[in-house]
Motif scaffolding. Structure first.
Motif, short mmCIF file in Angstrom:
data_model
loop_
_atom_site.label_atom_id
_atom_site.label_comp_id
_atom_site.label_asym_id
_atom_site.label_seq_id
_atom_site.Cartn_x
_atom_site.Cartn_y
_atom_site.Cartn_z
N VAL A 1 -123.30 5.61 15.87
CA VAL A 1 -123.86 5.65 14.53
C VAL A 1 -123.71 4.28 13.89
CG1 VAL A 1 -123.74 6.73 12.26
CG2 VAL A 1 -123.29 8.10 14.29
N MET A 2 -124.84 3.66 13.55
CA MET A 2 -124.82 2.36 12.91
C MET A 2 -124.35 2.48 11.47
SD MET A 2 -128.00 -0.15 13.40
CE MET A 2 -127.82 -1.41 14.59
N ARG A 3 -123.67 1.47 10.99
CA ARG A 3 -123.22 1.43 9.60
C ARG A 3 -124.44 1.21 8.71
NH1 ARG A 3 -118.26 -1.62 7.17
NH2 ARG A 3 -117.54 -1.02 9.19
N LYS A 4 -124.67 2.16 7.82
CA LYS A 4 -125.81 2.06 6.92
C LYS A 4 -125.32 1.83 5.50
CE LYS A 4 -129.19 4.90 7.73
NZ LYS A 4 -130.01 6.14 7.81
N PHE A 5 -125.88 0.80 4.88
CA PHE A 5 -125.59 0.48 3.49
C PHE A 5 -126.72 1.07 2.65
CE2 PHE A 5 -123.35 -2.61 5.94
CZ PHE A 5 -122.19 -2.87 5.23
N LEU A 6 -126.39 2.04 1.79
CA LEU A 6 -127.40 2.70 0.98
C LEU A 6 -127.43 2.09 -0.41
CD1 LEU A 6 -129.47 5.00 0.49
CD2 LEU A 6 -127.52 6.45 -0.16
N VAL A 7 -128.63 1.68 -0.84
CA VAL A 7 -128.83 1.12 -2.18
C VAL A 7 -129.79 2.02 -2.93
CG1 VAL A 7 -129.54 -0.91 -3.51
CG2 VAL A 7 -128.55 -1.22 -1.23
N VAL A 8 -129.38 2.48 -4.11
CA VAL A 8 -130.27 3.25 -4.97
C VAL A 8 -131.05 2.22 -5.78
CG1 VAL A 8 -130.43 4.97 -6.81
CG2 VAL A 8 -128.62 5.13 -5.09
N VAL A 9 -132.37 2.25 -5.64
CA VAL A 9 -133.18 1.19 -6.23
C VAL A 9 -133.99 1.64 -7.43
CG1 VAL A 9 -133.31 -0.06 -4.05
CG2 VAL A 9 -135.12 1.53 -4.64
#
Length: 162
Positions: free
Chosen positions: A10-18
């Motif tokens: 599982v790749m590290r995912k950075f979630l940004v609320v835009v």
């Protein structure tokens, strides 16, 4: 105490609320730089919130279509920023509903989301309702850490921190 072991599949995912605020672009920049340094990916979430008041069905459909067009436009513009900053192609996500509820639902549904990155407003208005709710009362109930990027930082300062 058990130790959390990262799953290699599982790749590290950075979630940004835009949205269309300046602090959003700083959060995006931070997430893109961190993803590049950690061999991760960036996901951009845009939530179309329900309109107030009763509407006729035809008008509702037109407003919904316009909201999706605006969401796609903003996401593609921000995706170009991610590409320019970090040479990464972000995952683009559009959801409908209450922003906080959709964000929490997405975090629970996607185990590859490892960090939530939010921009905090720099003006006298404060950090914003989403940041206040998530970094305040709800922070202990999330399964991912939250990174708050102060809105008064310069792009160079963000690069240094990332």
């Amino acid at each position: 105490m058990s130790e959390i072991t990262p799953r290699p599949d599982v790749m590290r995912k950075f979630l940004v609320v835009v949205d269309d605020t300046p602090e959003c672009r700083l959060a995006l920049r931070y997430a893109a730089r961190r993803a590049l340094k950690t061999k991760g990916i960036v996901a951009l979430l845009y939530v179309i919130e329900p309109s107030d008041g009763p509407q006729w069905l035809g008008i509702q459909n037109i407003m919904r279509d316009e909201a999706f067009d605006e969401a796609e436009s903003i996401l593609h513009d921000l995706a170009e920023d991610v590409q320019r900053i970090a040479s990464l192609t972000p995952e683009l996500i559009i959801r409908e509903g209450i922003r906080r509820e959709q964000l929490l639902k997405l975090i629970e549904e996607d185990p590859s989301i490892r960090i939530l990155v939010l921009g905090a407003g720099a003006g006298g208005e404060g950090p914003g309702p989403l940041v206040s709710a998530l970094a305040g009362q709800m922070s202990g109930s999330l399964r991912v850490p939250i990174t708050l990027v102060p809105g008064q930082l310069t792009p160079d300062e963000v690069d240094d921190l990332a």
